[in-house]
Design a protein around this motif. Structure first.
Motif, mmCIF file in Angstrom:
data_model
loop_
_atom_site.group_PDB
_atom_site.id
_atom_site.type_symbol
_atom_site.label_atom_id
_atom_site.label_comp_id
_atom_site.label_asym_id
_atom_site.label_seq_id
_atom_site.Cartn_x
_atom_site.Cartn_y
_atom_site.Cartn_z
ATOM 1 N N THR A 204 0.974 -1.168 0.017
ATOM 2 C CA THR A 204 -0.046 0.110 -0.039
ATOM 3 C C THR A 204 0.992 1.155 0.015
ATOM 4 O O THR A 204 1.854 1.430 0.813
ATOM 5 C CB THR A 204 -0.859 -0.097 1.304
ATOM 6 O OG1 THR A 204 -1.925 -1.189 1.148
ATOM 7 C CG2 THR A 204 -1.904 1.241 1.128
ATOM 8 N N PRO A 205 0.712 2.216 -0.948
ATOM 9 C CA PRO A 205 1.511 3.277 -0.716
ATOM 10 C C PRO A 205 1.214 4.310 0.268
ATOM 11 O O PRO A 205 0.217 4.115 0.944
ATOM 12 C CB PRO A 205 0.991 3.963 -2.243
ATOM 13 C CG PRO A 205 0.291 3.099 -3.003
ATOM 14 C CD PRO A 205 -0.124 2.087 -1.992
ATOM 15 N N LYS A 206 2.162 4.989 0.686
ATOM 16 C CA LYS A 206 2.095 5.862 1.873
ATOM 17 C C LYS A 206 2.758 7.135 1.718
ATOM 18 O O LYS A 206 3.989 7.230 0.693
ATOM 19 C CB LYS A 206 3.011 5.217 3.095
ATOM 20 C CG LYS A 206 2.319 3.876 3.601
ATOM 21 C CD LYS A 206 2.833 3.461 4.903
ATOM 22 C CE LYS A 206 2.192 2.258 5.753
ATOM 23 N NZ LYS A 206 2.782 1.785 6.931
ATOM 24 N N LEU A 207 2.267 8.167 1.923
ATOM 25 C CA LEU A 207 2.875 9.648 1.972
ATOM 26 C C LEU A 207 3.390 9.992 3.329
ATOM 27 O O LEU A 207 2.613 10.218 4.439
ATOM 28 C CB LEU A 207 1.728 10.464 1.427
ATOM 29 C CG LEU A 207 2.220 11.802 0.889
ATOM 30 C CD1 LEU A 207 3.040 11.447 -0.385
ATOM 31 C CD2 LEU A 207 0.923 12.674 0.426
ATOM 32 N N LEU A 208 4.723 10.095 3.221
ATOM 33 C CA LEU A 208 5.286 10.526 4.648
ATOM 34 C C LEU A 208 5.595 11.979 4.499
ATOM 35 O O LEU A 208 6.253 12.308 3.477
ATOM 36 C CB LEU A 208 6.556 9.566 4.756
ATOM 37 C CG LEU A 208 6.418 8.070 4.577
ATOM 38 C CD1 LEU A 208 7.862 7.511 4.853
ATOM 39 C CD2 LEU A 208 5.483 7.683 5.378
ATOM 40 N N ARG A 209 4.981 12.530 5.500
ATOM 41 C CA ARG A 209 5.139 14.125 5.656
ATOM 42 C C ARG A 209 6.157 14.732 6.659
ATOM 43 O O ARG A 209 6.474 13.991 7.782
ATOM 44 C CB ARG A 209 3.638 14.851 6.045
ATOM 45 C CG ARG A 209 2.801 14.290 4.803
ATOM 46 C CD ARG A 209 1.312 15.248 5.064
ATOM 47 N NE ARG A 209 1.038 15.371 6.508
ATOM 48 C CZ ARG A 209 0.199 16.129 6.911
ATOM 49 N NH1 ARG A 209 -0.518 16.718 6.219
ATOM 50 N NH2 ARG A 209 -0.416 16.038 8.312
ATOM 51 N N THR A 210 6.683 15.833 6.141
ATOM 52 C CA THR A 210 7.690 16.581 7.142
ATOM 53 C C THR A 210 7.355 17.849 6.862
ATOM 54 O O THR A 210 7.361 18.448 5.880
ATOM 55 C CB THR A 210 9.043 16.231 7.149
ATOM 56 O OG1 THR A 210 9.846 16.708 7.996
ATOM 57 C CG2 THR A 210 9.760 16.302 5.852
ATOM 58 N N LEU A 211 7.836 18.654 8.122
ATOM 59 C CA LEU A 211 7.600 20.012 7.822
ATOM 60 C C LEU A 211 8.480 20.517 6.969
ATOM 61 O O LEU A 211 9.749 20.291 7.172
ATOM 62 C CB LEU A 211 7.413 21.025 9.507
ATOM 63 C CG LEU A 211 6.247 20.891 10.172
ATOM 64 C CD1 LEU A 211 6.394 21.198 11.700
ATOM 65 C CD2 LEU A 211 5.201 21.709 9.642
ATOM 66 N N ARG A 212 8.392 21.780 6.169
ATOM 67 C CA ARG A 212 9.178 22.193 5.515
ATOM 68 C C ARG A 212 10.213 23.208 6.220
ATOM 69 O O ARG A 212 9.574 24.106 7.163
ATOM 70 C CB ARG A 212 8.686 22.976 4.192
ATOM 71 C CG ARG A 212 9.248 23.851 3.225
ATOM 72 C CD ARG A 212 8.795 24.462 2.132
ATOM 73 N NE ARG A 212 7.671 23.737 1.818
ATOM 74 C CZ ARG A 212 7.828 23.109 0.438
ATOM 75 N NH1 ARG A 212 8.880 22.963 -0.011
ATOM 76 N NH2 ARG A 212 6.798 22.649 -0.041
ATOM 77 N N ILE A 213 11.384 23.044 6.080
ATOM 78 C CA ILE A 213 12.327 23.934 6.891
ATOM 79 C C ILE A 213 13.394 24.531 5.865
ATOM 80 O O ILE A 213 13.868 24.005 5.032
ATOM 81 C CB ILE A 213 13.235 22.976 7.783
ATOM 82 C CG1 ILE A 213 12.403 22.264 8.852
ATOM 83 C CG2 ILE A 213 14.134 23.705 8.592
ATOM 84 C CD1 ILE A 213 12.952 21.369 9.873
#
Length: 277
Positions: A204-213
C-alpha cells in the motif's frame, strides 16, 4: 586467488565535486558511516558543483571503461550499485554495461535519475538523453526520483500546487511498470509540508510528511539516496529507510541554518555522521 569480497560494498557511479557537499563527496562518508564500503566510479570531476558562478570541470567519460575493466580483473562483487547524475547517453550506456557485468543475485541497484527539478529538465538533458534514462530505469531495484523526474520518466504533465494521492499513486505505478520494485518520489509539496511517496510493488503506498524547513540546498538528494542505498544492502525495511533519510536531512538542514552556511555549500552532515547506523 585473493578474495576482495569479504565485506559489503556499494559501487557509486557519479561525479566528484571537491566543494559543495554533493555527489560522491557525500556518498563516501555516509555509506562508510553505515558500515558499508563505498567504491566510487567517477563520471566527471568538478572543483565545486555547477551551482557556483565558476567551476573547473573535467569529463571522465573516456576513462571510465578502462577504470571499470581493472575492477573486473580484481573480480570485485558489489551488494549495491548506486547511480547519480549522468551527463550523456554514452555514460548511461557504460552504466548499463556495468550493471550487467557486476550484478549478482544479491546486488541491489539504486538509481537516482537526476534529470531536473521545479517542473523542468536540467539544461544538459536533451529528449534523447531522457529516453536513455528511461531505459536505465528498467535496471533499478530501487528508484528515487523527485516529483519533476517522476513526471519526466512517465511523460506526465507537471503542475504546480497540490498533488492528490491518486495522481501520485498513478505516477508510482507507471514507474513500477518500467521495472523498479521499490520507489520513493521525493519532494512532493503540500502547503507547509514536503512529502515523500513510498511505493513497493504489492504493498500500500504511503505518503510520509515532514514540515518544510528553510530553502533547498545542494546535495540533499545525494544524502537521501546514499542512506537508502546503504540501508538496502543492510536489509533495512524500505519505509523505515526513507523515514531515517528524511529525519537525518532535516537535522542537517537545521544545523546548517544555525551555522549560517550558504545554500551552495550543502548541508553539514559531518556533525551527525555518528548518528547513522
Amino acid at each position: 586467488m585473493i578474495d576482495h569480497n569479504r565485506q559489503k560494498k556499494i559501487a557509486v557511479i557519479n561525479d566528484i565535486s571537491g566543494f559543495g557537499r554533493c555527489s560522491i563527496a557525500v556518498s563516501m562518508p555516509i555509506i562508510s558511516a553505515m558500515k558499508v564500503q563505498c567504491c566510487p566510479v567517477p563520471t566527471s570531476i568538478f572543483s565545486n558543483h555547477t551551482g557556483f558562478p565558476e567551476f573547473f570541470f573535467d569529463d571522465y567519460t573516456e576513462k571510465m571503461q578502462e577504470y571499470i575493466d581493472n575492477w573486473k580483473k580484481l573480480h570485485l562483487e558489489f551488494h549495491g550499485i548506486q547511480t547519480g547524475f549522468l551527463g550523456s547517453e554514452r555514460q548511461i550506456e557504460i552504466v548499463k554495461q556495468f550493471i550487467e557485468d557486476f550484478c549478482t543475485p544479491h546486488t541491489v541497484v539504486i538509481i537516482d535519475p537526476v534529470m531536473g527539478d521545479h517542473g523542468k529538465t536540467y539544461p544538459t538533458y536533451t529528449p534523447e538523453l531522457c529516453q536513455s534514462m528511461k531505459q536505465l530505469v528498467a535496471y533499478a531495484d530501487i528508484l528515487t526520483p523527485n516529483l519533476t523526474e517522476a513526471c519526466i520518466l512517465t511523460d506526465t504533465p507537471f503542475h504546480e500546487g497540490h498533488w492528490t494521492m491518486k495522481e501520485l499513486e498513478q505516477l508510482a505505478q507507471q514507474l513500477a511498470a518500467q521495472g523498479p520494485e521499490k520507489i520513493v518520489i521525493t519532494g512532493v509539496p503540500q502547503k507547509k509540508y514536503v512529502s515523500n511517496l513510498v511505493y513497493e510493488q504489492g504493498g500500500t503506498p504511503k505518503l510520509l510528511r515532514t514540515l518544510r524547513i528553510g530553502s533547498e540546498r545542494s546535495g540533499t538528494g545525494d544524502v537521501f539516496s546514499s542512506i537508502v542505498a546503504a540501508d538496502a544492502v543492510n536489509h533495512v525495511p524500505f519505509e523505515e529507510s526513507v523515514r531515517k533519510a528524511s529525519r537525518f536531512i532535516k537535522k542537517c538542514i537545521l544545523r546548517s541554518i544555525e551555522l549560517g552556511l550558504p545554500k551552495t555549500d550543502g548541508v553539514c552532515f559531518e556533525e551527525f555522521l555518528t548518528t547513522l547506523k
